[in-house]
Structure formats: structure tokens, C-alpha cells
Scaffold this motif. Structure first.
Motif, PDB file in Angstrom:
ATOM      1  N   ASP A 128       0.846  -1.189   0.000  1.00  0.00           N
ATOM      2  CA  ASP A 128       0.000   0.000   0.000  1.00  0.00           C
ATOM      3  C   ASP A 128       0.883   1.241   0.000  1.00  0.00           C
ATOM      4  O   ASP A 128       1.856   1.318   0.725  1.00  0.00           O
ATOM      5  CB  ASP A 128      -0.891  -0.037   1.240  1.00  0.00           C
ATOM      6  N   ASP A 129       0.542   2.215  -0.795  1.00  0.00           N
ATOM      7  CA  ASP A 129       1.278   3.473  -0.873  1.00  0.00           C
ATOM      8  C   ASP A 129       0.273   4.595  -0.973  1.00  0.00           C
ATOM      9  O   ASP A 129      -0.448   4.713  -1.950  1.00  0.00           O
ATOM     10  CB  ASP A 129       2.197   3.444  -2.108  1.00  0.00           C
ATOM     11  N   SER A 130       0.182   5.403   0.052  1.00  0.00           N
ATOM     12  CA  SER A 130      -0.860   6.432   0.092  1.00  0.00           C
ATOM     13  C   SER A 130      -0.410   7.768  -0.489  1.00  0.00           C
ATOM     14  O   SER A 130      -1.074   8.764  -0.311  1.00  0.00           O
ATOM     15  CB  SER A 130      -1.326   6.618   1.541  1.00  0.00           C
ATOM     16  N   SER A 131       0.707   7.779  -1.216  1.00  0.00           N
ATOM     17  CA  SER A 131       1.214   9.060  -1.705  1.00  0.00           C
ATOM     18  C   SER A 131       0.517   9.524  -2.974  1.00  0.00           C
ATOM     19  O   SER A 131       0.582  10.685  -3.312  1.00  0.00           O
ATOM     20  CB  SER A 131       2.720   8.951  -1.960  1.00  0.00           C
ATOM     21  N   MET A 152      -2.893 -12.283   6.912  1.00  0.00           N
ATOM     22  CA  MET A 152      -1.665 -12.142   7.693  1.00  0.00           C
ATOM     23  C   MET A 152      -0.584 -11.518   6.819  1.00  0.00           C
ATOM     24  O   MET A 152      -0.422 -11.883   5.652  1.00  0.00           O
ATOM     25  CB  MET A 152      -1.184 -13.510   8.207  1.00  0.00           C
ATOM     26  N   ASN A 153       0.189 -10.607   7.405  1.00  0.00           N
ATOM     27  CA  ASN A 153       1.224  -9.884   6.657  1.00  0.00           C
ATOM     28  C   ASN A 153       2.460  -9.737   7.541  1.00  0.00           C
ATOM     29  O   ASN A 153       2.409  -9.048   8.563  1.00  0.00           O
ATOM     30  CB  ASN A 153       0.684  -8.507   6.245  1.00  0.00           C
ATOM     31  N   ILE A 154       3.562 -10.401   7.181  1.00  0.00           N
ATOM     32  CA  ILE A 154       4.771 -10.306   8.006  1.00  0.00           C
ATOM     33  C   ILE A 154       5.822  -9.383   7.389  1.00  0.00           C
ATOM     34  O   ILE A 154       6.948  -9.319   7.879  1.00  0.00           O
ATOM     35  CB  ILE A 154       5.387 -11.695   8.275  1.00  0.00           C
ATOM     36  N   SER A 155       5.449  -8.658   6.342  1.00  0.00           N
ATOM     37  CA  SER A 155       6.395  -7.719   5.732  1.00  0.00           C
ATOM     38  C   SER A 155       6.456  -6.426   6.543  1.00  0.00           C
ATOM     39  O   SER A 155       5.699  -6.235   7.500  1.00  0.00           O
ATOM     40  CB  SER A 155       5.979  -7.402   4.294  1.00  0.00           C
ATOM     41  N   ASN A 156       7.335  -5.542   6.135  1.00  0.00           N
ATOM     42  CA  ASN A 156       7.485  -4.252   6.808  1.00  0.00           C
ATOM     43  C   ASN A 156       6.584  -3.175   6.228  1.00  0.00           C
ATOM     44  O   ASN A 156       6.681  -2.007   6.620  1.00  0.00           O
ATOM     45  CB  ASN A 156       8.942  -3.791   6.735  1.00  0.00           C
ATOM     46  N   ASN A 157       5.718  -3.552   5.297  1.00  0.00           N
ATOM     47  CA  ASN A 157       4.832  -2.592   4.650  1.00  0.00           C
ATOM     48  C   ASN A 157       3.384  -3.053   4.761  1.00  0.00           C
ATOM     49  O   ASN A 157       3.103  -4.261   4.795  1.00  0.00           O
ATOM     50  CB  ASN A 157       5.179  -2.451   3.160  1.00  0.00           C
ATOM     51  N   THR A 158       2.474  -2.096   4.780  1.00  0.00           N
ATOM     52  CA  THR A 158       1.064  -2.435   4.671  1.00  0.00           C
ATOM     53  C   THR A 158       0.827  -3.112   3.329  1.00  0.00           C
ATOM     54  O   THR A 158       1.379  -2.703   2.309  1.00  0.00           O
ATOM     55  CB  THR A 158       0.200  -1.176   4.774  1.00  0.00           C
ATOM     56  N   LYS A 159       0.009  -4.166   3.342  1.00  0.00           N
ATOM     57  CA  LYS A 159      -0.284  -4.897   2.107  1.00  0.00           C
ATOM     58  C   LYS A 159      -1.756  -4.742   1.749  1.00  0.00           C
ATOM     59  O   LYS A 159      -2.613  -4.502   2.604  1.00  0.00           O
ATOM     60  CB  LYS A 159       0.032  -6.386   2.288  1.00  0.00           C
ATOM     61  N   GLN A 160      -2.049  -4.911   0.463  1.00  0.00           N
ATOM     62  CA  GLN A 160      -3.422  -4.913  -0.020  1.00  0.00           C
ATOM     63  C   GLN A 160      -3.585  -6.048  -1.020  1.00  0.00           C
ATOM     64  O   GLN A 160      -2.616  -6.496  -1.636  1.00  0.00           O
ATOM     65  CB  GLN A 160      -3.770  -3.589  -0.688  1.00  0.00           C
ATOM     66  N   TYR A 180      -6.931  -5.216   3.195  1.00  0.00           N
ATOM     67  CA  TYR A 180      -5.669  -4.645   3.644  1.00  0.00           C
ATOM     68  C   TYR A 180      -5.180  -5.353   4.904  1.00  0.00           C
ATOM     69  O   TYR A 180      -5.972  -5.864   5.697  1.00  0.00           O
ATOM     70  CB  TYR A 180      -5.844  -3.148   3.942  1.00  0.00           C
ATOM     71  N   ALA A 181      -3.877  -5.361   5.085  1.00  0.00           N
ATOM     72  CA  ALA A 181      -3.274  -5.884   6.315  1.00  0.00           C
ATOM     73  C   ALA A 181      -2.101  -5.001   6.698  1.00  0.00           C
ATOM     74  O   ALA A 181      -1.217  -4.734   5.873  1.00  0.00           O
ATOM     75  CB  ALA A 181      -2.810  -7.327   6.133  1.00  0.00           C
ATOM     76  N   PRO A 182      -2.050  -4.529   7.943  1.00  0.00           N
ATOM     77  CA  PRO A 182      -0.945  -3.676   8.375  1.00  0.00           C
ATOM     78  C   PRO A 182       0.381  -4.439   8.371  1.00  0.00           C
ATOM     79  O   PRO A 182       0.414  -5.677   8.415  1.00  0.00           O
ATOM     80  CB  PRO A 182      -1.338  -3.281   9.805  1.00  0.00           C
ATOM     81  N   ALA A 183       1.470  -3.701   8.363  1.00  0.00           N
ATOM     82  CA  ALA A 183       2.800  -4.308   8.395  1.00  0.00           C
ATOM     83  C   ALA A 183       2.984  -5.126   9.661  1.00  0.00           C
ATOM     84  O   ALA A 183       2.640  -4.682  10.759  1.00  0.00           O
ATOM     85  CB  ALA A 183       3.863  -3.222   8.307  1.00  0.00           C
ATOM     86  N   GLY A 184       3.503  -6.351   9.508  1.00  0.00           N
ATOM     87  CA  GLY A 184       3.795  -7.197  10.650  1.00  0.00           C
ATOM     88  C   GLY A 184       2.583  -7.508  11.504  1.00  0.00           C
ATOM     89  O   GLY A 184       2.700  -7.715  12.715  1.00  0.00           O
ATOM     90  N   SER A 185       1.421  -7.609  10.878  1.00  0.00           N
ATOM     91  CA  SER A 185       0.199  -7.787  11.652  1.00  0.00           C
ATOM     92  C   SER A 185      -0.824  -8.566  10.825  1.00  0.00           C
ATOM     93  O   SER A 185      -0.472  -9.280   9.889  1.00  0.00           O
ATOM     94  CB  SER A 185      -0.348  -6.423  12.085  1.00  0.00           C
ATOM     95  N   PHE A 186      -2.098  -8.417  11.153  1.00  0.00           N
ATOM     96  CA  PHE A 186      -3.157  -9.186  10.498  1.00  0.00           C
ATOM     97  C   PHE A 186      -4.452  -8.407  10.557  1.00  0.00           C
ATOM     98  O   PHE A 186      -4.623  -7.487  11.367  1.00  0.00           O
ATOM     99  CB  PHE A 186      -3.340 -10.545  11.182  1.00  0.00           C
ATOM    100  N   SER A 187      -5.356  -8.787   9.691  1.00  0.00           N
ATOM    101  CA  SER A 187      -6.726  -8.255   9.715  1.00  0.00           C
ATOM    102  C   SER A 187      -7.676  -9.436   9.519  1.00  0.00           C
ATOM    103  O   SER A 187      -7.295 -10.454   8.937  1.00  0.00           O
ATOM    104  CB  SER A 187      -6.935  -7.197   8.624  1.00  0.00           C
ATOM    105  N   ILE A 188      -8.897  -9.285  10.016  1.00  0.00           N
ATOM    106  CA  ILE A 188      -9.912 -10.312   9.903  1.00  0.00           C
ATOM    107  C   ILE A 188     -11.182  -9.640   9.390  1.00  0.00           C
ATOM    108  O   ILE A 188     -11.860  -8.925  10.144  1.00  0.00           O
ATOM    109  CB  ILE A 188     -10.162 -11.035  11.231  1.00  0.00           C
TER     110      ILE A 188
END
Length: 487
Positions: free
Chosen positions: A29-32, A430-438, A472-480
Motif C-alpha cells: 500500500d502506498d498512500s502518496s 496475515m502480513n509479516i512484511s514491513n509494509n502495509t499490504k493490499q 488490507y493488512a498492516p505491516a507485521g500484523s493481520f486483519s480479519i
């Protein structure tokens, strides 16, 4: 009140490909360079208790290694029962209740007198209690648990004994071993007295088909006397624990040290919930033991896949592989966990899941099938408690229906529970990267606003008529994700 957040898709080519129907697109994810607006709203979550499953429940491992306070643990656990029950715990697993050879320092895994659960003075000790408390405190805890709808599981150590008196064993060439258990030698209750003939080697065989553990005092279950006292008699250990003390089931310790047929014999005689500790990360070994014993087993294969994926390899790909966990083979026979008293006391980092990845591991365990076990030190950790309670709520409500793995790569794992009837199910990301994923995904929900019930994302994506949207999933975290309230 509604607020709005600008959200961008990284490139128009990426967006175009996904919207054209290639719904396997994933990107950081890149919000720029925002090109679309997504509503952020705090009050869209449904009341999940409306979806509570009939078979809902989790087990609490209600101890850790070297619990404190000594002599007061049963009362400490008793003080937690109402909260655990309200959170959805339907069983608690207590340590082995019998008196151990190390007295009040014993965690129960050096069993000496199975019938002394905190009421006899042993070997000169004036204090009658076990490390965990008195017999009365144990019975009070069991009764309070039952009053709150919670079953109580006893840890059962069938493989070995400790703390008897010295005795010459003719099958060891006359060598003296600590195999004499009577009123004067480690068995003040006077029940299930033992001698060298009840251990290996003896007049039946030198050892059973399983690996020896504490070989000098490894119990021989082929001896009818041993079977009778452990589970066969009306006043056996099993009957005493179940019908007198009130235990509802059994956790069999280190089942590698005796044949699985003895677990089956115990359960056939006294019944109750049971689970075996077959400390092995090979799913086939676990399956074979379940087949032979008829009992569920702790899913060490699942535990080690999580440890390897989150910590050792930092790669979630293995979570998507077929058949590499007991829960993928026998979901109804798999008792899943992310930590226990052994993994947390072991300094081997490859035998535990790191603190930083604990909630990721719980997110996996509590959204998939299998019967989950919560570890006391994790639940009672204020940094984790609210999140684990919320995950338990998700487990007992919308974590239902067939499992469909959508994606499993180095950084991401995405799984869909398809729900059933009015229950919408969920999507774990689940997202174990250092960036938010989509991820562009096709859901089961048409024209619905979605909410992250893990509370880790404030975004509320909306599905189209075909059920397509971006999650979406935050960096190093998870969403349900699941459906929110109608707008």
C-alpha cells in the motif's frame, strides 16, 4: 461521525488488471498518490454474539512452569474463572494433581502418590499441600469451574514414577532402584503400592514397544495390577479423579513413553474429553497415534509450522501447503496451541514462538479449525489480553464454514472461512512484511461494507455486485474481514 481517508493503488496498471478480473493481485500500500476514497467508520461492527456457534469453546492451559504462589495456585486460578468463562473458555487444563517426589517444588511431572492431592504428609514434610494447594482448594476450584460452565481437565502422567524407596531388582542384576512405593516410601495414601515387578524390566518383558523414559521407574502397563490401579478398579486413579474429585477429562503426558492402546483402555473405562501430548512435529506421527488411541492430540505439527513460518524462516508459504498439520488431516482430533509450559521454559528459540509474533500465531489458530488452547501467560499478559479475548470471540462466532486458502507466499497468508446459513464467515489476512499490504479478492459478499474485526485496520472496503474488493493488512500484523452493518 464519518471521517475520510485518501487511499491509493500503487499504479493504474495494477488497478486495471485487478478490476479486469485477475483477482489475485497483491501489492504494498502506498498512500502518496491517492486515487480513491474509502470511508473510515468506527461503529460498523456487528454484534458477533448473534453468530455464536453451538460447539463454541476454547481450552485454557491454566498453569505455566514453576507457578507462583507455591501452595496458592488453585486459589489463583479460581479467581480467574468468571472472566475466562465470560470470554468463551469451556475447559481448563490443570497440572498433574498428585504428590510429586519434589514435594512443594513439584510441577506434578515426577508422580509419587497419585492419590495424595494435597492431604498427606509425605517423607517427613509437615506441609500436606502440593505446589498448587490442598485437596479442598482443588475441589473448590473444580466446583467453581462447573458452576461457570467450565470442564476441568487433569494432567495424567502414566509413563514413569519418582520418589520411591530403594529396592533390589533381580531383572537388573540386583541393582537397587527407587521402585518401592508404600506407606513408608512415597505412597502415604496406601493405594497403588508398587514394587520392582511393576516397572521395567520385569517377568513379562524388558520394556514395552515405546521409548523408555526414566527407564528405572518406567511403569509396565502390561502388568494387570498396574492397569487395575490406574483405570480398571472402581477405586482406581481414574475413578478417584473423575467420580470423587470431579475432573471431566484428561491430558495424557508424554505419550511416546507408552503404547497408545493404554490411552484407549483408560478412555473406554472412564470416558471424558482427552488429549495426548505426542511431542512430534510430524503430522503423520500424530495421525498414527490418533488412529491407534482414538484420542485427540495436541497439534505439534501446526505449532512448528507456525514457529518456522513466523520466526525461523520468515516465510508464510508453508501455511498453505496441504496436509502438513494434524488439523488439516483430522480437524476434529486436533487440539491446537501456540505455547505451553514446555515451550515457554525452553531456551531453544526454535521451540517457541517469539513474543513479537504471538498475536499473529493466535490469529491463525483462532480463525482455523481444530480445538484451540490458550496459554495462561499469554491471556493474562495485559499487552495481549484484549486482542486474545477478541480473537476468542471471533473463533466462537464467525470462524466457521469450509476453509479456502486464497494466497500463501513469503509475506502474506490469506484464508477464507465460507460461513454457513446466516453466518457470514471471515477472511484472515496475515502480513509479516514491513509494509502495509493490499489484495484484490473475490469475497462471498455482494454489495457489502467490510470491517476488520481484529481492530487493526480502520478501512471499510465495499464489495461490488460480484463480491470483489480490496482488503488490507498492516505491516507485521493481520486483519480479519467480514461484513459490517448495513448503511
Amino acid at each position: 461521525m464519518k471521517t475520510f481517508i485518501k487511499h491509493t493503488i500503487k499504479s493504474t496498471l495494477f488497478l486495471g488488471a485487478c478490476m479486469a478480473g485477475f483477482l489475485s493481485c497483491s501489492d504494498d500500500d502506498d498512500s502518496s498518490n491517492n486515487q480513491e476514497e474509502i470511508i473510515v467508520q468506527e461503529d460498523l461492527r456487528l454484534d458477533l454474539t448473534a453468530f455464536t456457534k453451538a460447539d463454541a469453546g476454547v481450552m485454557m492451559q491454566a498453569f505455566y512452569w514453576d507457578v507462583e504462589p507455591i501452595g496458592g495456585w488453585y486459589d489463583e486460578v479460581s479467581s480467574k474463572i468468571e472472566d475466562w468463562s465470560a470470554s468463551g473458555v469451556n475447559r481448563i487444563w490443570l497440572p498433574a494433581p498428585g504428590k510429586g517426589a519434589s514435594g512443594q517444588f513439584s510441577m506434578g511431572y515426577d508422580p509419587m502418590d497419585y492419590f495424595d492431592v494435597g492431604e498427606f504428609s509425605q517423607r517427613g514434610a509437615e506441609n500436606k499441600e502440593t505446589r498448587f494447594g490442598s485437596r479442598q482448594e482443588l475441589e473448590n476450584l473444580i466446583q467453581k469451574s462447573h458452576d461457570n460452565g467450565i470442564e476441568v481437565i487433569a494432567d495424567i502422567v502414566l509413563g514413569h514414577n519418582s520418589g520411591g524407596g530403594l529396592q533390589s531388582n533381580p531383572f537388573r542384576g540386583g541393582t537397587e532402584v527407587y521402585s518401592l512405593f508404600n506407606e513408608e516410601n512415597g505412597n502415604a495414601s496406601g493405594k497403588f503400592n508398587r514394587t520392582n515387578e511393576h516397572f521395567h524390566p520385569n517377568d513379562i518383558h524388558s520394556n514395552d514397544e515405546q521409548a523408555l523414559f526414566f527407564a528405572e521407574t518406567d511403569l509396565c502397563h502390561d502388568q494387570q495390577y498396574v492397569q487395575d490401579w490406574l483405570w480398571g478398579r472402581d477405586d482406581s486413579v481414574a475413578e478417584f479423579y473423575k467420580n470423587t474429585l470431579g475432573f471431566d477429562g484428561w491430558r495424557f503426558d508424554y505419550v511416546k513413553s507408552f503404547a497408545p492402546k493404554w490411552v484407549k483402555a483408560w478412555n473406554d473405562k472412564v470416558g471424558g474429553f482427552s488429549v495426548g501430548e505426542n511431542f512430534d512435529g510430524n503430522q503423520q506421527v500424530l495421525k498414527d497415534w490418533v488412529d491407534a488411541s482414538g484420542s485427540p492430540a495436541f497439534d505439534f505439527a501446526c505449532f512448528y509450522r507456525l514457529e518456522e513460518s513466523l520466526d525461523r524462516n520468515k516465510d508464510l508459504t508453508a501455511l498453505g501447503e496441504e496436509g502438513n498439520m494434524l488439523r488439516k488431516i483430522y480437524p476434529d482430533k486436533a487440539v491446537t496451541f501456540t505455547a505451553n509450559h514446555d515451550t515457554e521454559k525452553d531456551e531453544n528459540v526454535n521451540n517457541s514462538i517469539s513474543y513479537s509474533n504471538k498475536l499473529l500465531a493466535y490469529s491463525y489458530m483462532l480463525t482455523h479449525d481444530g480445538y484451540p488452547t490458550i496459554f495462561y501467560l499469554d491471556y493474562e499478559n495485559e499487552s495481549f489480553k484484549d486482542a486474545i479475548k477478541n480473537l476468542i470471540l471471533i473463533n466462537r462466532t464467525i470462524a466457521t464454514g469450509d476453509i479456502e486458502i486464497i494466497e500463501a507466499n513469503k509475506d502474506e497468508y490469506i484464508m477464507k472461512r465460507n460461513g454457513n446459513g446466516d453466518n457470514p464467515g471471515l477472511i484472515l489476512y496475515m502480513n509479516i512484511s514491513n509494509n502495509t499490504k493490499q489484495y484484490e479478492i473475490q469475497t462471498n459478499w455482494s454489495n457489502k461494507t467490510l470491517v476488520d474485526y481484529a481492530n487493526n485496520s480502520k478501512l471499510t472496503p465495499v464489495t461490488n455486485a460480484e463480491g470483489n474488493t480490496t482488503i488490507y493488512a498492516p505491516a507485521g500484523s493481520f486483519s480479519i474481514w467480514s461484513i459490517g452493518k448495513e448503511q
